[in-house]
Write a protein that holds these residues in place. Structure first.
Motif, PDB file in Angstrom:
ATOM      1  N   THR A 221       0.958  -1.199   0.005  1.00 51.26           N
ATOM      2  CA  THR A 221      -0.013   0.125  -0.090  1.00 51.26           C
ATOM      3  C   THR A 221       0.836   1.343  -0.068  1.00 51.26           C
ATOM      4  OG1 THR A 221      -0.157  -0.044   2.359  1.00 51.26           O
ATOM      5  CG2 THR A 221      -1.769  -1.024   1.242  1.00 51.26           C
ATOM      6  N   ARG A 222       1.877   1.297   0.678  1.00 53.51           N
ATOM      7  CA  ARG A 222       2.791   2.465   0.801  1.00 53.51           C
ATOM      8  C   ARG A 222       4.102   2.142   0.196  1.00 53.51           C
ATOM      9  NH1 ARG A 222       0.601   4.775   5.668  1.00 53.51           N
ATOM     10  NH2 ARG A 222       2.471   5.923   6.113  1.00 53.51           N
ATOM     11  N   SER A 223       4.622   1.308  -0.392  1.00 57.30           N
ATOM     12  CA  SER A 223       5.955   0.987  -0.756  1.00 57.30           C
ATOM     13  C   SER A 223       5.828   1.282  -2.357  1.00 57.30           C
ATOM     14  CB  SER A 223       6.403  -0.184  -0.481  1.00 57.30           C
ATOM     15  OG  SER A 223       5.670  -1.128  -1.180  1.00 57.30           O
ATOM     16  N   LEU A 224       4.691   1.689  -2.912  1.00 56.41           N
ATOM     17  CA  LEU A 224       4.563   1.768  -4.350  1.00 56.41           C
ATOM     18  C   LEU A 224       5.280   0.445  -5.145  1.00 56.41           C
ATOM     19  CD1 LEU A 224       6.100   5.506  -4.926  1.00 56.41           C
ATOM     20  CD2 LEU A 224       3.672   4.664  -4.217  1.00 56.41           C
ATOM     21  N   CYS A 225       5.203  -0.319  -4.442  1.00 55.76           N
ATOM     22  CA  CYS A 225       5.797  -1.732  -5.045  1.00 55.76           C
ATOM     23  C   CYS A 225       7.200  -1.423  -5.525  1.00 55.76           C
ATOM     24  CB  CYS A 225       5.014  -2.423  -6.019  1.00 55.76           C
ATOM     25  SG  CYS A 225       3.160  -2.891  -5.361  1.00 55.76           S
ATOM     26  N   LEU A 226       7.961  -0.487  -4.971  1.00 55.72           N
ATOM     27  CA  LEU A 226       9.102  -0.249  -5.674  1.00 55.72           C
ATOM     28  C   LEU A 226      10.304  -0.432  -4.503  1.00 55.72           C
ATOM     29  CD1 LEU A 226       8.697   2.552  -7.992  1.00 55.72           C
ATOM     30  CD2 LEU A 226       9.065   0.444  -8.558  1.00 55.72           C
ATOM     31  N   LYS A 227       9.931  -1.195  -3.411  1.00 52.35           N
ATOM     32  CA  LYS A 227      11.012  -1.510  -2.700  1.00 52.35           C
ATOM     33  C   LYS A 227      11.030  -3.009  -2.395  1.00 52.35           C
ATOM     34  CE  LYS A 227      11.306   3.104  -0.638  1.00 52.35           C
ATOM     35  NZ  LYS A 227      11.683   3.868   0.579  1.00 52.35           N
ATOM     36  N   SER A 245      -2.009  -1.275  -4.194  1.00 54.05           N
ATOM     37  CA  SER A 245      -2.529   0.028  -4.308  1.00 54.05           C
ATOM     38  C   SER A 245      -1.397   1.133  -4.709  1.00 54.05           C
ATOM     39  CB  SER A 245      -3.407   0.691  -3.301  1.00 54.05           C
ATOM     40  OG  SER A 245      -2.617   0.541  -2.121  1.00 54.05           O
ATOM     41  N   ASN A 246      -1.396   1.889  -5.540  1.00 54.43           N
ATOM     42  CA  ASN A 246      -0.541   2.834  -5.976  1.00 54.43           C
ATOM     43  C   ASN A 246       0.770   2.343  -6.784  1.00 54.43           C
ATOM     44  OD1 ASN A 246       0.205   5.484  -6.795  1.00 54.43           O
ATOM     45  ND2 ASN A 246       0.793   6.140  -4.626  1.00 54.43           N
ATOM     46  N   CYS A 247       0.406   1.072  -7.560  1.00 58.60           N
ATOM     47  CA  CYS A 247       1.581   0.371  -7.838  1.00 58.60           C
ATOM     48  C   CYS A 247       2.322   1.082  -8.747  1.00 58.60           C
ATOM     49  CB  CYS A 247       1.008  -0.972  -8.189  1.00 58.60           C
ATOM     50  SG  CYS A 247       2.365  -1.795  -8.757  1.00 58.60           S
ATOM     51  N   HIS A 248       3.578   1.311  -8.719  1.00 57.17           N
ATOM     52  CA  HIS A 248       4.649   1.810  -9.564  1.00 57.17           C
ATOM     53  C   HIS A 248       5.440   0.863 -10.202  1.00 57.17           C
ATOM     54  CE1 HIS A 248       3.205   5.419  -8.449  1.00 57.17           C
ATOM     55  NE2 HIS A 248       4.167   6.084  -8.693  1.00 57.17           N
ATOM     56  N   ASN A 249       5.352  -0.637  -9.950  1.00 54.76           N
ATOM     57  CA  ASN A 249       6.163  -1.602 -10.349  1.00 54.76           C
ATOM     58  C   ASN A 249       5.338  -2.181 -11.593  1.00 54.76           C
ATOM     59  OD1 ASN A 249       8.044  -3.737 -10.351  1.00 54.76           O
ATOM     60  ND2 ASN A 249       6.952  -4.941  -9.121  1.00 54.76           N
ATOM     61  N   ASN A 250       5.443  -1.510 -12.854  1.00 55.92           N
ATOM     62  CA  ASN A 250       4.747  -2.015 -13.786  1.00 55.92           C
ATOM     63  C   ASN A 250       5.426  -1.269 -14.853  1.00 55.92           C
ATOM     64  OD1 ASN A 250       3.700   0.735 -13.811  1.00 55.92           O
ATOM     65  ND2 ASN A 250       1.864  -0.096 -12.526  1.00 55.92           N
ATOM     66  N   ALA A 251       5.209  -1.670 -16.153  1.00 54.10           N
ATOM     67  CA  ALA A 251       5.670  -0.806 -17.356  1.00 54.10           C
ATOM     68  C   ALA A 251       5.431   0.674 -17.564  1.00 54.10           C
ATOM     69  CB  ALA A 251       5.322  -1.579 -18.643  1.00 54.10           C
ATOM     70  N   GLU A 252       4.281   0.822 -16.818  1.00 55.69           N
ATOM     71  CA  GLU A 252       4.047   2.402 -16.868  1.00 55.69           C
ATOM     72  C   GLU A 252       4.734   3.288 -16.291  1.00 55.69           C
ATOM     73  OE1 GLU A 252      -0.136   4.633 -15.908  1.00 55.69           O
ATOM     74  OE2 GLU A 252      -0.580   2.326 -16.104  1.00 55.69           O
ATOM     75  N   LYS A 256      10.968   4.931 -13.020  1.00 50.62           N
ATOM     76  CA  LYS A 256      10.795   4.879 -11.707  1.00 50.62           C
ATOM     77  C   LYS A 256      11.360   3.706 -11.309  1.00 50.62           C
ATOM     78  CE  LYS A 256       7.734   8.646 -10.622  1.00 50.62           C
ATOM     79  NZ  LYS A 256       6.216   8.887  -9.655  1.00 50.62           N
ATOM     80  N   ARG A 257      10.606   2.615 -11.903  1.00 50.82           N
ATOM     81  CA  ARG A 257      11.114   1.253 -11.385  1.00 50.82           C
ATOM     82  C   ARG A 257      12.654   1.169 -11.741  1.00 50.82           C
ATOM     83  NH1 ARG A 257      11.122  -3.787 -14.228  1.00 50.82           N
ATOM     84  NH2 ARG A 257      10.468  -5.404 -12.825  1.00 50.82           N
ATOM     85  N   GLN A 258      13.109   1.398 -12.570  1.00 50.96           N
ATOM     86  CA  GLN A 258      14.610   1.168 -12.985  1.00 50.96           C
ATOM     87  C   GLN A 258      15.570   2.041 -11.925  1.00 50.96           C
ATOM     88  OE1 GLN A 258      16.065  -0.674 -15.038  1.00 50.96           O
ATOM     89  NE2 GLN A 258      14.190  -1.403 -15.899  1.00 50.96           N
ATOM     90  N   LYS A 259      15.000   3.285 -11.470  1.00 50.81           N
ATOM     91  CA  LYS A 259      15.885   4.125 -10.441  1.00 50.81           C
ATOM     92  C   LYS A 259      15.517   3.242  -9.213  1.00 50.81           C
ATOM     93  CE  LYS A 259      15.749   8.635 -12.141  1.00 50.81           C
ATOM     94  NZ  LYS A 259      15.673  10.144 -11.970  1.00 50.81           N
ATOM     95  N   ALA A 260      14.418   2.410  -8.924  1.00 44.95           N
ATOM     96  CA  ALA A 260      14.285   1.947  -7.637  1.00 44.95           C
ATOM     97  C   ALA A 260      15.337   0.849  -7.638  1.00 44.95           C
ATOM     98  CB  ALA A 260      12.777   1.436  -7.529  1.00 44.95           C
TER      99      ALA A 260
END
Length: 402
Positions: A221-227, A245-252, A256-260
DNA sequence: GAGTTTGAAACT
DNA sequence: CAGTTTCAAACTC
């Protein structure tokens, strides 16, 4: 090996075999035979065991072979490696054999190999015979190996009722053309809900991961799925069918994913590597690279990473009140030893041998990664062996003391 | 399903 | 490197 250079990446074939069929291979020590596991591979919950066989594998008739031997301690001889079912994500890179082999020779060799296996051959050997995505499916029940593209191999797998559905791929998938990677269901997990995206290329150092583990959807919920809190992210895959929720671990959110990913790797270069080596083959099943830090669970609940991976805690762990060390079967071994019915050597169980060989292989790969000279690599491996030996001796004396 | 416990990851 | 906080999974009720 780069794909598309017209040469073959050969030499890897594997099949499922039963637990009892651990195949030994000549180890570098020359005097004994060791079992070997690959500590960098990832976990798949499965009851069977895989073996990687390095050795000549026939390519298409018009193909040529060349050596991929990338480290001096690898042998040109066929090597059977006991491989835990959990461990598949990418094969040892560059173990290959230069010379071509006539298909008949191959088939005879395969028959000989499979004749040593007790399990009915319902499983399939999958060989990546070229960096370009060609594979060979070998079902020992069938008269000939079948050369297929990854896509057709996938179809073949799906259409073949007698074959297991969990065919995995050998060879570095990142070497395949993007289209093939995307289309290739061979990269999919057994668990169809888990999407096995390609990891970041090796140049970005996540690339050794090629996860085939069944994975549950995350609930971040809080990690953006990037941790690394996010299991999907930690596995090197994008979220799919998750409850996050608020997932950033996707192609979209690829940037950000690469940076993470880079951020995680900055903190820990091994962040995306498997923490567990070995497998669920019974007995001591492996070890946790880093070790757990449990305090209250006794390492007997799934909070404990070791326990969850079905492996025993080791000296690497910093756990308190650990109860995850010996199971009943190993207790039996210990009791026999203490009672004097067995020689001290009996404590060197197959699992211990596996662990030692795994450590040595890890060192070898480390040396390879660091482009060490052959002598330095040899030194590192021997050094590791000495370290393991010391630990074994300590364990023996501890057993004697009890 | 809500709340609690747990330990890894992240942060300071 | 140690201590603290954050986080999400595992667990309990």
């Amino acid at each position: 090996m780069p794909a598309g250079d017209g040469k073959l990446e050969t030499g890897k074939r594997f099949r499922h075999v039963s637990l009892q069929e651990t195949i030994r291979f000549p180890c570098s020590c020359q005097s004994t035979q060791c079992q070997l596991t690959y500590p960098d591979y990832h976990m798949e919950p499965q009851s069977s065991q895989y073996h990687i066989v390095t050795g000549p594998v026939p390519g298409p008739p018009d193909s040529s072979h060349h050596s991929l031997i990338s480290a001096p301690w690898f042998t040109n001889e066929p090597v059977l490696c006991s491989m835990m079912p959990q461990d598949l994500h990418v094969p040892v890179a560059g173990i290959c054999v230069p010379q071509a082999m006539h298909p008949q020779q191959f088939h005879e060799g395969l028959s000989e190999f499979t004749s040593h296996l007790t399990q009915p051959a319902s499983s399939t050997v999958v060989c990546n015979v070229s960096g370009g995505g060609q594979v060979v499916l070998v079902n020992p029940c069938e008269p000939e190996p079948m050369f297929l593209t990854l896509k057709s191999a996938s179809q073949h797998r799906d259409n073949s009722p007698n074959q297991e559905k969990d065919v995995s791929v050998l060879g570095n998938p990142s070497q395949l053309p993007q289209q093939q990677q995307a289309a290739c269901s061979l990269y999919e997990s057994r668990d169809q809900t888990a999407n096995m995206q390609l990891p970041v290329p090796r140049s970005q150092t996540v690339g050794t991961l090629y996860e085939t583990k069944s994975r549950k959807p995350c609930h971040c919920t809080r990690s953006l799925c990037l941790k690394l809190y996010c299991e999907c992210f930690a596995y090197g895959v994008m979220c799919s069918n998750c409850d996050c929720s608020n997932c950033h671990n996707n192609a979209e959110h690829e940037m950000k994913r690469q940076k993470a990913i880079e951020s995680c790797l900055g903190r820990n270069p091994d962040a995306f590597r498997s923490k567990a080596a070995g497998g669920k083959s019974g007995g001591v099943k492996g070890w946790h690279n880093k070790g757990c830090n449990c305090k209250r669970s006794g390492c007997l609940k799934n909070y404990c990473e070791c326990y969850e991976a079905n492996i025993k805690c080791t000296s690497s762990c910093k756990c308190v009140g650990c109860s995850n060390f010996l199971n009943s079967s190993e207790m039996g071994v210990k009791e026999k030893f203490v009672n004097g019915n067995k020689s001290p050597v009996s404590v060197i169980s197959p699992a211990v041998v596996e662990a030692v060989c795994g450590c040595q292989l890890a060192r070898a790969k480390e040396a390879e990664r660091e482009a060490q000279s052959p002598s330095q690599a040899e030194h590192m491996v021997l050094d590791e062996f000495g370290h393991c030996l010391t630990q074994i001796v300590v364990a023996i004396f501890q057993n004697k003391a009890h």
